[in-house]
Design an enzyme around this catalytic site. Structure first.
Site, PDB file in Angstrom:
ATOM      1  CD  GLU A   1      -3.158  -0.891   2.105  1.00  0.00           C
ATOM      2  OE1 GLU A   1      -2.933  -0.303   3.178  1.00  0.00           O
ATOM      3  OE2 GLU A   1      -4.280  -1.340   1.816  1.00  0.00           O
ATOM      4  CD  GLU A  14      -4.181  -6.334   2.395  1.00  0.00           C
ATOM      5  OE1 GLU A  14      -4.944  -5.749   3.190  1.00  0.00           O
ATOM      6  OE2 GLU A  14      -2.964  -6.104   2.335  1.00  0.00           O
TER       7      GLU A  14
HETATM    8  C1  GLA Z   1      -4.290  -2.956   4.773  1.00  0.00           C
HETATM    9  C2  GLA Z   1      -2.910  -3.558   4.896  1.00  0.00           C
HETATM   10  C3  GLA Z   1      -2.906  -4.862   5.660  1.00  0.00           C
HETATM   11  C4  GLA Z   1      -3.747  -4.758   6.904  1.00  0.00           C
HETATM   12  C5  GLA Z   1      -5.148  -4.330   6.513  1.00  0.00           C
HETATM   13  C6  GLA Z   1      -6.089  -4.204   7.696  1.00  0.00           C
HETATM   14  O1  GLA Z   1      -4.954  -3.450   3.742  1.00  0.00           O
HETATM   15  O2  GLA Z   1      -2.323  -3.771   3.630  1.00  0.00           O
HETATM   16  O3  GLA Z   1      -1.593  -5.175   5.979  1.00  0.00           O
HETATM   17  O4  GLA Z   1      -3.175  -3.835   7.752  1.00  0.00           O
HETATM   18  O5  GLA Z   1      -5.098  -3.075   5.926  1.00  0.00           O
HETATM   19  O6  GLA Z   1      -6.190  -5.381   8.374  1.00  0.00           O
END
Ligand code: GLA
EC number: 3.2.1.23
Length: 605
Positions: free
Chosen positions: A162, A236
């Protein structure tokens, strides 16, 4: 013979693997959040649900706990975890960061990086890149041989995490991409971003993927728009959410989750469930969030995922399995039978040792004029301190108004001559000390409750005391600083040290010992400490994590492989109020629930 082709994202409609259309039906399990003895069980359950690809982060801070000291053993044996996935016919997407977020202290970056006062994490600042390089020099030779092109299961590797939501340095992602390529990573590279970060998070020649929970917010479409000629991967898909202390337990209803997964699959997207099985943030692994208010995360990482914290099937699991059946060409294996659990009889605390008595077993205190952060203890003792508690003691000559000037990271118990006076935290920054003319000892027991793992504040995560503490307008000087990291060397000393028989009202903070006698094969269980207040629990040297009466979590998961037949030593470190017994239950207690879509976090989802 034609070269075996790994994962390719060259067609707009779908991935190909070995030249044939392939859909990633993925799920995340973090090896470091599951006792090693249970890796096989959890992966078998994953396979039986119709998942074909395992994804895991790699936490740098756990693999390099001290600068130059690497650990890839036992529960951190990444190669063994990947090889096991291979044996169980799962492909692997590896997410080695170096930053991973993941509700891990400092997003998985080692806190010793912060000893450099000019450090700018996640940039091409040479102090950061040189540390990444020496870590990658150790990490990547372990994983490169496990890539698809070398006959292994790794079909893709994620670059950073991210970065679009952070995006401090335009050169950084190019640098990181090169860091993988130059060390022999040849499989598909990808980046992973939420919708806001999608624009800035990518890097040329690397597949962009998206993170989301609801389709209605348009995230998938943003990905399709920004990258029209490529297959869609939701890297995700948040099956639930994480919890913070003092808040509710987040759930995401099973039907809602499966409805979204169904739509994503109908749309032709590939998917990775974050998490398929969350497990537990054992020890001091947890991070924190700070969107204006600092909120540390709890030890359970149940995540309301398809497999619960202790590996039970949930309704999400069953619904998902039913759905994924039709996306698997072969019949799914039968789900393995569950581990049995036991509510052991309560353990009576037999012995205790006050924190003050335990100081004999700590390293010699560091002497410093002005307060010093736990990381910067390295100036005196070489390694500094990353996690746990730090005790700061100085002499005062009067009572009056003690002001923390918000220099306490994150919470401190205040004592005068070892009598408890009050607590400093982000809200309470003033405590009144009782009058007294003679020299008295002021003690601040400071806890690092977890460094933030997401957002702008990463570079400012030094813990302990990060500036002056003021008594009646004068900064205090002349501190003795004890490192109480609760690591094995300190705990060994405590364990073998001088204990006293338990009394009606034992001194706190302190250590409390009890023995759990296990008759027969050990079983999974949950520890409960209903009348205790706040602390950490160790069983046979394993740190189960934190408990805190404010919840939401009211249990600590104790996995059977960490118990043995016969005598098991339990040590509780309690900060404020100990009770005489440790209870056990068959089931966890996650506290009051809140639907994740009704939570303010949802603005970032
Ligand atoms: C983001 C991050 C993950 C995690 C999620 C929340 O997507 O990439 O590593 O922290 O948020 O669980």
């Amino acid at each position: 013979m034609a070269e075996r082709q790994g994962l390719r994202a060259e067609r707009a409609s779908h991935f190909t693997l070995q030249g044939a259309p392939f859909r990633i039906l993925g799920g995340s399990i973090h090896y470091f959040r599951v006792p090693r003895a249970y890796w096989r069980d959890r992966l078998l359950k994953m396979r039986a649900c119709g998942i074909n690809t395992l994804s895991t982060y790699v936490p740098w801070n756990l693999h390099e706990p001290e600068k130059g000291l690497f650990n890839f053993k036992d529960n951190l044996d990444l190669e063994a975890f990947i090889s096991l996935a291979w044996e169980l016919e799962l492909w692997v997407i590896l997410r080695p960061g170096p930053y991973i977020c993941a509700e891990v202290d400092l997003g998985g970056l080692p806190s010793w990086l912060l000893r450099d006062k000019d450090m700018t994490l996640r940039t091409t600042y040479p102090g950061f890149t040189s540390a990444v390089n020496s870590y990658f020099d150790k990490l990547i030779p372990r994983i490169a041989p496990l890539q698809f092109s070398n006959g292994g299961p790794i079909i893709a590797v994620q670059v950073e995490n991210e970065y679009g939501s952070y995006s401090k340095d335009v050169e950084y992602m190019k640098y990181m991409k090169q860091a993988f390529l130059s060390r022999g990573i040849t499989e598909l590279l990808l980046t992973s971003d939420n919708r806001e970060g999608l624009q800035c998070g990518g890097v040329d020649g690397v597949l962009r993927t998206i993170n989301l929970q609801k389709i209605s917010y348009g995230a998938l479409q943003s990905l399709a728009d920004i990258q029209p000629e490529r297959p869609l991967l939701v890297m995700e898909y948040w099956s639930g959410w994480f919890d913070v202390w003092g808040d509710s337990h987040h759930i995401f209803p099973a039907e809602d989750m499966v409805a979204v997964v169904t739509k994503l699959l109908e749309r032709g997207a590939s998917i990775n469930l974050y998490m398929f099985h969350g497990g537990t943030s054992f020890g001091f692994m947890t991070g924190a969030v700070d969107f204006g208010t600092y909120k540390p995360q709890i030890s359970s990482y149940d995540y309301d995922a398809p497999l619960s914290e202790c590996g039970d099937y949930t309704s999400k699991y069953h619904l998902l399995r039913n759905l994924l059946k039709s996306y698997n060409s072969d019949p799914l294996p039968e789900p393995p039978t569950l581990q049995s659990r036991q509510a052991y009889e309560a353990v009576l605390i037999s012995q205790h040792m006050s924190l003050w008595d335990s100081l004999t077993y700590a390293e010699k205190p560091v002497k410093t004029e002005a307060p010093i952060s736990m990381e910067n203890l390295s100036v005196h003792n070489g390694n500094g301190q990353s996690y746990g508690y730090t005790l700061y003691e100085t002499t005062i000559q009067s009572g009056g108004s003690l002001n923390s000037r918000n220099n306490v990271r994150d919470r401190a118990l205040v004592f005068v001559d070892r009598t408890f006076i009050g607590v400093f935290d982000y809200r309470t920054q003033r405590v009144t000390l009782p009058a007294g003319k003679n020299a008295r000892t002021l003690s601040l027991l400071v806890e690092n409750c977890g460094r933030v793992n997401y957002g702008e504040a990463l570079n400012a995560q030094q813990k302990g005391l990060v500036g002056d503490i003021i008594l009646n307008n004068t900064p205090l000087k002349g501190f003795a600083v004890y490192c109480l990291d609760m690591m094995p060397s300190f705990l060994k000393g405590v364990h073998g040290g001088k204990w006293k028989s338990m009394t009606e009202s034992p001194a706190c903070p302190g250590f409390f010992k009890g023995i759990l006698l296990v008759d027969g094969e050990p079983r999974d269980t949950f520890i409960k400490l209903p009348e205790w207040m706040k602390g950490v629990v160790f069983v046979n040297g394993h740190s189960l994590g934190r408990y805190w009466y404010i919840g939401p979590q009211k249990h600590l998961y104790l996995p059977a492989p960490w118990l043995k037949k016969g005598i098991n030593q339990i040590i509780v470190f309690e900060e404020q109020k100990a009770a005489g017994r440790i209870n056990f239950a068959e089931n966890p207690e996650y506290g009051k629930v809140i639907d994740v879509s009704k939570h303010p976090f949802c603005t970032i989802i």
